[in-house]
Design a protein around this motif. Structure first.
Motif, PDB file in Angstrom:
ATOM      1  N   UNK A   1       3.012  14.487  -9.056  1.00 14.16           N
ATOM      2  CA  UNK A   1       4.022  15.347  -9.419  1.00 14.16           C
ATOM      3  C   UNK A   1       4.408  15.469 -10.682  1.00 14.16           C
ATOM      4  N   UNK A   2       4.646  14.249 -11.483  1.00 17.93           N
ATOM      5  CA  UNK A   2       4.940  14.345 -12.898  1.00 17.93           C
ATOM      6  C   UNK A   2       3.938  14.997 -13.691  1.00 17.93           C
ATOM      7  N   UNK A   3       2.717  14.692 -13.380  1.00 20.52           N
ATOM      8  CA  UNK A   3       1.479  15.286 -14.003  1.00 20.52           C
ATOM      9  C   UNK A   3       1.615  16.879 -14.087  1.00 20.52           C
ATOM     10  N   UNK A   4       1.820  17.320 -12.741  1.00 17.53           N
ATOM     11  CA  UNK A   4       1.867  18.868 -12.482  1.00 17.53           C
ATOM     12  C   UNK A   4       2.912  19.167 -13.273  1.00 17.53           C
ATOM     13  N   UNK A   5       4.135  18.680 -13.222  1.00 15.17           N
ATOM     14  CA  UNK A   5       5.276  19.355 -13.869  1.00 15.17           C
ATOM     15  C   UNK A   5       5.015  19.362 -15.444  1.00 15.17           C
ATOM     16  N   UNK A   6       4.404  18.391 -15.834  1.00 15.97           N
ATOM     17  CA  UNK A   6       4.251  18.083 -17.386  1.00 15.97           C
ATOM     18  C   UNK A   6       2.835  19.512 -17.600  1.00 15.97           C
ATOM     19  N   UNK A   7       2.001  19.405 -16.964  1.00 11.76           N
ATOM     20  CA  UNK A   7       1.142  20.546 -17.193  1.00 11.76           C
ATOM     21  C   UNK A   7       1.606  22.099 -17.077  1.00 11.76           C
ATOM     22  N   UNK A   8       2.391  22.221 -16.017  1.00 17.47           N
ATOM     23  CA  UNK A   8       3.238  23.365 -16.033  1.00 17.47           C
ATOM     24  C   UNK A   8       4.131  23.695 -17.128  1.00 17.47           C
ATOM     25  N   UNK A   9       4.605  22.833 -17.642  1.00 15.14           N
ATOM     26  CA  UNK A   9       5.612  22.917 -19.067  1.00 15.14           C
ATOM     27  C   UNK A   9       4.904  23.203 -20.035  1.00 15.14           C
ATOM     28  N   UNK A  10       3.395  22.935 -20.296  1.00 13.84           N
ATOM     29  CA  UNK A  10       2.486  23.001 -21.367  1.00 13.84           C
ATOM     30  C   UNK A  10       1.908  24.499 -21.249  1.00 13.84           C
ATOM     31  N   UNK A  11       2.040  25.095 -20.067  1.00 11.46           N
ATOM     32  CA  UNK A  11       1.373  26.265 -19.736  1.00 11.46           C
ATOM     33  C   UNK A  11       2.450  27.400 -20.291  1.00 11.46           C
ATOM     34  N   UNK A  12       3.729  27.131 -20.345  1.00 14.71           N
ATOM     35  CA  UNK A  12       4.737  28.038 -20.709  1.00 14.71           C
ATOM     36  C   UNK A  12       4.550  28.382 -22.226  1.00 14.71           C
TER      37      UNK A  12
ATOM     38  N   UNK B   1       0.778  -1.223  -0.090  1.00 15.38           N
ATOM     39  CA  UNK B   1       0.202   0.058  -0.152  1.00 15.38           C
ATOM     40  C   UNK B   1       0.842   1.140   0.020  1.00 15.38           C
ATOM     41  N   UNK B   2       1.851   1.362   0.949  1.00 16.82           N
ATOM     42  CA  UNK B   2       2.636   2.422   0.815  1.00 16.82           C
ATOM     43  C   UNK B   2       3.615   2.700  -0.494  1.00 16.82           C
ATOM     44  N   UNK B   3       3.873   1.447  -1.044  1.00 15.13           N
ATOM     45  CA  UNK B   3       4.579   1.625  -2.282  1.00 15.13           C
ATOM     46  C   UNK B   3       3.679   2.162  -3.282  1.00 15.13           C
ATOM     47  N   UNK B   4       2.133   1.634  -3.558  1.00 17.20           N
ATOM     48  CA  UNK B   4       1.097   2.276  -4.097  1.00 17.20           C
ATOM     49  C   UNK B   4       1.025   3.910  -4.192  1.00 17.20           C
ATOM     50  N   UNK B   5       0.978   4.140  -2.795  1.00 16.47           N
ATOM     51  CA  UNK B   5       0.900   5.631  -2.498  1.00 16.47           C
ATOM     52  C   UNK B   5       1.900   6.689  -3.005  1.00 16.47           C
ATOM     53  N   UNK B   6       3.062   6.006  -2.793  1.00 15.90           N
ATOM     54  CA  UNK B   6       4.162   6.777  -3.282  1.00 15.90           C
ATOM     55  C   UNK B   6       4.154   6.804  -4.934  1.00 15.90           C
TER      56      UNK B   6
ATOM     57  N   UNK C   1       1.629   6.941  -6.755  1.00 12.34           N
ATOM     58  CA  UNK C   1       0.640   7.668  -6.934  1.00 12.34           C
ATOM     59  C   UNK C   1       1.059   9.248  -6.890  1.00 12.34           C
ATOM     60  N   UNK C   2       1.779   9.725  -5.668  1.00 18.06           N
ATOM     61  CA  UNK C   2       2.329  10.956  -5.533  1.00 18.06           C
ATOM     62  C   UNK C   2       3.429  11.219  -6.719  1.00 18.06           C
ATOM     63  N   UNK C   3       4.182  10.130  -6.859  1.00 14.03           N
ATOM     64  CA  UNK C   3       5.344  10.422  -8.146  1.00 14.03           C
ATOM     65  C   UNK C   3       4.331  10.880  -9.432  1.00 14.03           C
ATOM     66  N   UNK C   4       3.394  10.138  -9.577  1.00 21.15           N
ATOM     67  CA  UNK C   4       2.553  10.394 -10.919  1.00 21.15           C
ATOM     68  C   UNK C   4       1.965  11.720 -10.953  1.00 21.15           C
TER      69      UNK C   4
END
Length: 111
Positions: A100-111, A88-93, A95-98
């Protein structure tokens, strides 16, 4: 990095950029040049009142003076301590990494 070090680095960079001397800065603070030298070498811990004086002389807010440049440039680092002990903790991590990467990708698209 400690707040004291952040403030000292910013003041030194500002003095260089503005072509101001330690003597000029000492006159603005109404202290001796040697005290300014000691403060900017990190030999004294800076009190909050002194940091406020620095910010006023530099024409910035106290918050801007004490804030790390890494935070201003969105270059935060997260350190995780310990280890993952179950699935469960591995899945949660994952999910968190996903997220974060999703946020970074969206932020790059906004530039």
């Amino acid at each position: 990095m400690k707040t004291n070090d952040i403030v000292i680095n910013k003041v030194i960079k500002w003095l260089e950029a503005e072509n101001k001397s330690y003597q000029w800065f000492a006159e603005q603070l109404d202290v001796s040049k040697s005290l300014v030298g000691c403060m900017l070498k990190g030999e004294h811990n800076l009190k909050s009142e002194r940091i406020e004086q620095f910010a006023k002389i530099m024409g910035i807010t106290t918050k801007e003076l004490v804030q790390s440049d890494a935070i201003k440039e969105d270059q935060l680092t997260v350190y995780l301590l310990g280890e993952l002990s179950n699935r469960r903790s591995k899945r949660e991590l994952d999910s968190l990494l996903f997220a974060i990467n999703d946020y970074v990708g969206l932020k790059e698209q906004m530039k």
